[in-house]
Enzyme design. Structure first.
Site: not given
Ligand code: PEP
Length: 260
Positions: A12, A95, A10, A97, A167, A173, A213
């Site tokens: 983003k 998602h 992703n 976000e 998630e 993040g 993460s």
């Molecule tokens: C995400 O936002 O879908 C995600 C998994 O982000 P990160 O790997 O940066 O934690």
């Protein structure tokens, strides 16, 4: 037969067209084609078109990061799943976000799920609890509400192509993924919810990913958790070496998966 493991990048709202093209080139050199692992890249809308012309489709598939639930019309600024269907195989839906910064409701996400399916795009439904919800021990309720609403317009045939990504919002993040025990509980609860709606076969065969993460050092441990079929990767997917290492780690786990 067991479906392949799935690793989704992703990107983003990162990378302009030129930077995205450079990253795809680097990935192409570093990533080998593995039969048991499907690799999907989710660039922003602007980058999708040029990348769709550049990538080796045997190695990489494409996903949209979102889509509008109505197929066509006067909806300024929106891009529909009907417009995306020629270009992508997958779409990330719901998602955290989007839920947080764009105020996406459970019902809007339900409509997006139906629109993706209607347009032959495999939806990757993101679900997960916030830090406060975890502290208040509301994870199961949150997952229940997110899953049951999102799937409520889908038939048992539709569900065969759905992917769900667990998630936990608090893990996104950062550098601290959820603990394997917590991932296992959440994934098993997700499958239980799917089973309640569509039966045991659907619960066993739906692909469930983990996201939050996903850095290379954690990947083997996460992939060894019972019921985890792949990863949704955020920041680590913007680094070609890290993303290639993640794919390699997933591949190695897939080799020792008795169901693989
Ligand atoms: C995400 O936002 O879908 C995600 C998994 O982000 P990160 O790997 O940066 O934690």
């Amino acid at each position: 037969m067991k479906k392949p493991k799935l690793v989704v990048a992703n990107w983003k709202m990162h990378l302009n067209v030129h930077q995205a093209s450079l990253l795809v080139n680097k990935l192409d050199k570093k990533v080998s084609l593995h039969r048991g692992v499907e690799v999907v890249i989710a660039p922003n809308y602007l980058d999708l078109q040029p990348i769709s012309l550049e990538i080796d489709r045997r190695k990489f598939k494409l996903a949209a990061q979102d889509g509008y639930p109505i197929d066509e019309g006067s909806y300024t600024g929106a891009v529909s799943f009907a417009q995306l269907r020629e270009m992508v195989n997958y779409a990330i839906i719901g998602h955290s976000e989007r839920r947080r910064y764009f105020s996406e409701s459970l019902e809007l996400i339900r409509d997006k799920m139906a629109a993706a399916i209607r347009n032959d795009i495999t939806p990757i439904l993101c679900v997960g609890e916030t830090k406060e919800e975890k502290q208040d021990k509301e994870t199961k309720q949150v997952l229940h509400d997110q899953i049951t609403t999102a799937l409520s317009d889908l038939t048992s045939e539709d569900i065969e192509s759905v992917v769900i990504a667990y998630e936990p919002v608090w893990a996104i993040g950062g550098h601290n993924p959820a603990k394997p025990k917590d991932i296992e509980q959440a994934v098993s609860w997700i499958r239980y919810q799917v089973g309640e709606l569509y039966g045991k076969l659907a619960a066993d065969s739906i692909r469930v990913l983990y996201g939050g993460s996903d850095e290379p050092e954690f990947v083997t441990g996460i992939m060894e958790v019972d019921g985890v079929d792949g990863l949704l990767v955020g920041h680590a997917s913007l680094d070609a070496q890290q993303f290639a290492d993640i794919i390699q780690a997933v591949y190695l786990v897939s080799l020792s998966d008795p169901k693989g």
